[in-house]
Design a protein around this motif. Structure first.
Motif, PDB file in Angstrom:
ATOM      1  N   THR A 216      86.580 -23.032 -13.294  1.00 38.52           N
ATOM      2  CA  THR A 216      86.112 -21.977 -14.194  1.00 38.52           C
ATOM      3  C   THR A 216      84.708 -22.295 -14.665  1.00 38.52           C
ATOM      4  OG1 THR A 216      88.295 -22.379 -15.111  1.00 38.52           O
ATOM      5  CG2 THR A 216      87.150 -20.464 -15.896  1.00 38.52           C
ATOM      6  N   SER A 217      83.905 -21.277 -14.667  1.00 38.50           N
ATOM      7  CA  SER A 217      82.525 -21.454 -15.127  1.00 38.50           C
ATOM      8  C   SER A 217      82.266 -20.486 -16.262  1.00 38.50           C
ATOM      9  CB  SER A 217      81.555 -21.188 -13.970  1.00 38.50           C
ATOM     10  OG  SER A 217      80.237 -21.187 -14.449  1.00 38.50           O
ATOM     11  N   THR A 218      81.663 -20.984 -17.325  1.00 38.04           N
ATOM     12  CA  THR A 218      81.370 -20.106 -18.453  1.00 38.04           C
ATOM     13  C   THR A 218      79.925 -19.650 -18.435  1.00 38.04           C
ATOM     14  OG1 THR A 218      80.946 -22.051 -19.817  1.00 38.04           O
ATOM     15  CG2 THR A 218      83.155 -21.077 -19.938  1.00 38.04           C
ATOM     16  N   SER A 219      79.120 -20.220 -17.559  1.00 39.74           N
ATOM     17  CA  SER A 219      77.718 -19.797 -17.519  1.00 39.74           C
ATOM     18  C   SER A 219      77.517 -18.728 -16.452  1.00 39.74           C
ATOM     19  CB  SER A 219      76.798 -20.988 -17.273  1.00 39.74           C
ATOM     20  OG  SER A 219      77.100 -21.585 -16.041  1.00 39.74           O
ATOM     21  N   PRO A 220      76.621 -17.779 -16.730  1.00 43.15           N
ATOM     22  CA  PRO A 220      76.357 -16.718 -15.751  1.00 43.15           C
ATOM     23  C   PRO A 220      75.642 -17.264 -14.528  1.00 43.15           C
ATOM     24  CG  PRO A 220      74.900 -16.508 -17.650  1.00 43.15           C
ATOM     25  CD  PRO A 220      75.834 -17.630 -17.947  1.00 43.15           C
ATOM     26  N   PRO A 221      75.663 -16.538 -13.420  1.00 47.45           N
ATOM     27  CA  PRO A 221      74.925 -16.964 -12.230  1.00 47.45           C
ATOM     28  C   PRO A 221      73.437 -17.142 -12.575  1.00 47.45           C
ATOM     29  CG  PRO A 221      76.191 -14.951 -11.805  1.00 47.45           C
ATOM     30  CD  PRO A 221      76.324 -15.255 -13.253  1.00 47.45           C
ATOM     31  N   PRO A 222      72.715 -17.988 -11.813  1.00 51.96           N
ATOM     32  CA  PRO A 222      71.320 -18.307 -12.145  1.00 51.96           C
ATOM     33  C   PRO A 222      70.403 -17.089 -12.337  1.00 51.96           C
ATOM     34  CG  PRO A 222      72.089 -19.707 -10.357  1.00 51.96           C
ATOM     35  CD  PRO A 222      73.179 -18.710 -10.628  1.00 51.96           C
ATOM     36  N   GLY A 223      70.512 -16.096 -11.472  1.00 50.07           N
ATOM     37  CA  GLY A 223      69.648 -14.911 -11.606  1.00 50.07           C
ATOM     38  C   GLY A 223      69.928 -14.139 -12.882  1.00 50.07           C
ATOM     39  N   LEU A 224      71.197 -14.044 -13.246  1.00 54.59           N
ATOM     40  CA  LEU A 224      71.567 -13.351 -14.473  1.00 54.59           C
ATOM     41  C   LEU A 224      71.151 -14.170 -15.692  1.00 54.59           C
ATOM     42  CD1 LEU A 224      72.856 -10.953 -15.871  1.00 54.59           C
ATOM     43  CD2 LEU A 224      75.091 -12.068 -15.589  1.00 54.59           C
ATOM     44  N   ALA A 225      71.313 -15.486 -15.617  1.00 60.46           N
ATOM     45  CA  ALA A 225      70.880 -16.358 -16.719  1.00 60.46           C
ATOM     46  C   ALA A 225      69.373 -16.195 -16.937  1.00 60.46           C
ATOM     47  CB  ALA A 225      71.234 -17.816 -16.415  1.00 60.46           C
ATOM     48  N   ARG A 226      68.610 -16.115 -15.853  1.00 58.31           N
ATOM     49  CA  ARG A 226      67.160 -15.904 -15.958  1.00 58.31           C
ATOM     50  C   ARG A 226      66.856 -14.579 -16.654  1.00 58.31           C
ATOM     51  NH1 ARG A 226      66.669 -17.953 -11.093  1.00 58.31           N
ATOM     52  NH2 ARG A 226      66.719 -15.944 -10.066  1.00 58.31           N
ATOM     53  N   PHE A 227      67.562 -13.517 -16.242  1.00 57.70           N
ATOM     54  CA  PHE A 227      67.363 -12.207 -16.870  1.00 57.70           C
ATOM     55  C   PHE A 227      67.717 -12.268 -18.353  1.00 57.70           C
ATOM     56  CE2 PHE A 227      69.292  -8.169 -18.261  1.00 57.70           C
ATOM     57  CZ  PHE A 227      68.134  -7.407 -18.285  1.00 57.70           C
ATOM     58  N   ASN A 228      68.845 -12.884 -18.691  1.00 55.39           N
ATOM     59  CA  ASN A 228      69.263 -12.995 -20.091  1.00 55.39           C
ATOM     60  C   ASN A 228      68.222 -13.727 -20.933  1.00 55.39           C
ATOM     61  OD1 ASN A 228      71.743 -11.656 -19.882  1.00 55.39           O
ATOM     62  ND2 ASN A 228      72.857 -13.530 -19.389  1.00 55.39           N
ATOM     63  N   ALA A 229      67.534 -14.704 -20.331  1.00 57.99           N
ATOM     64  CA  ALA A 229      66.588 -15.550 -21.064  1.00 57.99           C
ATOM     65  C   ALA A 229      65.184 -14.949 -21.155  1.00 57.99           C
ATOM     66  CB  ALA A 229      66.514 -16.926 -20.397  1.00 57.99           C
ATOM     67  N   LEU A 230      64.927 -13.875 -20.422  1.00 56.74           N
ATOM     68  CA  LEU A 230      63.588 -13.273 -20.450  1.00 56.74           C
ATOM     69  C   LEU A 230      63.218 -12.810 -21.854  1.00 56.74           C
ATOM     70  CD1 LEU A 230      63.511 -10.986 -17.266  1.00 56.74           C
ATOM     71  CD2 LEU A 230      62.186 -13.081 -17.645  1.00 56.74           C
ATOM     72  N   GLU A 231      61.963 -12.957 -22.171  1.00 55.86           N
ATOM     73  CA  GLU A 231      61.424 -12.409 -23.415  1.00 55.86           C
ATOM     74  C   GLU A 231      61.604 -10.889 -23.338  1.00 55.86           C
ATOM     75  OE1 GLU A 231      58.550 -10.221 -25.453  1.00 55.86           O
ATOM     76  OE2 GLU A 231      58.041 -10.745 -23.394  1.00 55.86           O
ATOM     77  N   GLU A 232      61.747 -10.245 -24.484  1.00 52.06           N
ATOM     78  CA  GLU A 232      62.108  -8.825 -24.533  1.00 52.06           C
ATOM     79  C   GLU A 232      61.193  -7.939 -23.682  1.00 52.06           C
ATOM     80  OE1 GLU A 232      62.515  -5.329 -27.838  1.00 52.06           O
ATOM     81  OE2 GLU A 232      63.410  -7.273 -28.312  1.00 52.06           O
ATOM     82  N   GLN A 233      59.880  -8.097 -23.802  1.00 55.36           N
ATOM     83  CA  GLN A 233      58.972  -7.241 -23.030  1.00 55.36           C
ATOM     84  C   GLN A 233      59.101  -7.483 -21.530  1.00 55.36           C
ATOM     85  OE1 GLN A 233      57.314  -4.532 -23.908  1.00 55.36           O
ATOM     86  NE2 GLN A 233      58.227  -4.855 -25.910  1.00 55.36           N
ATOM     87  N   ALA A 234      59.300  -8.738 -21.129  1.00 53.43           N
ATOM     88  CA  ALA A 234      59.477  -9.058 -19.705  1.00 53.43           C
ATOM     89  C   ALA A 234      60.790  -8.466 -19.193  1.00 53.43           C
ATOM     90  CB  ALA A 234      59.444 -10.568 -19.499  1.00 53.43           C
ATOM     91  N   ALA A 235      61.842  -8.546 -20.011  1.00 58.13           N
ATOM     92  CA  ALA A 235      63.125  -7.963 -19.612  1.00 58.13           C
ATOM     93  C   ALA A 235      63.013  -6.447 -19.506  1.00 58.13           C
ATOM     94  CB  ALA A 235      64.215  -8.355 -20.617  1.00 58.13           C
TER      95      ALA A 235
END
Length: 169
Positions: free
Chosen positions: A2-21
């Protein structure tokens, strides 16, 4: 396992600064209301939760929002110069015969004249003939029916584009 962290691409999207997202979402869909809705629901645990949020946001778009979204899509057979996404999505028209290209241009213009907006279809994986047949069939729809088809097609396109955004490593 079981993994609780999102896939790397989604984690990157989640971490983007608001304007970049917001800019990344705008690349997927030009409707500001859609992008704001998805932005407000971050972070996403899985790609599926993002896709579900996208579906819900598309379902909530009004006619003006749908028109804004469609303004970001070039006509079938004429991908936007320098836009690899539209070229990739419209690949079914890339090798089309001149006769089919001319017919699509004529149908696109007739459709736009009738409905006031570009013909929108999830073109990924479709041949030029399939797209031509779809515009021929849909041009006779009442406007209300066409708006619902546009909404459905936009949802499919957004899912594909979000997939490219968040599933890449």
């Amino acid at each position: 396992m079981t993994s609780t962290s999102p896939p790397p691409g989604l984690a990157r999207f989640n971490a983007l600064e608001e304007q970049a997202a917001l800019a990344a979402l705008h690349e997927a869909c030009a409707a500001a209301a859609w992008a704001r809705s998805l932005l407000a629901a971050r972070p996403y645990a899985t790609p599926e939760t993002l896709y579900s949020a996208s579906d819900a946001a598309v379902a909530g778009l009004g006619t003006a929002d749908l028109a804004e979204a469609m303004a970001g899509h070039p006509p079938i057979g004429r991908p936007a110069p320098g836009d690899p996404a539209s070229a990739r999505e419209q690949a079914g028209m890339a090798g089309a015969a001149d006769e089919l290209r001319a017919e699509m241009l004529e149908l696109n213009l007739a459709y736009q004249e009738r409905f006031g907006h570009v013909f929108l279809i999830c073109a990924t994986g479709r041949t030029g003939e399939e797209m031509r047949d779809a515009v021929r069939e849909r041009i006779g729809n009442p406007p209300e029916r066409e708006w619902e088809i546009v909404r459905t097609e936009l949802g499919k396109i957004n899912r594909i584009r979000l997939g490219r955004l968040v599933e890449a490593d």
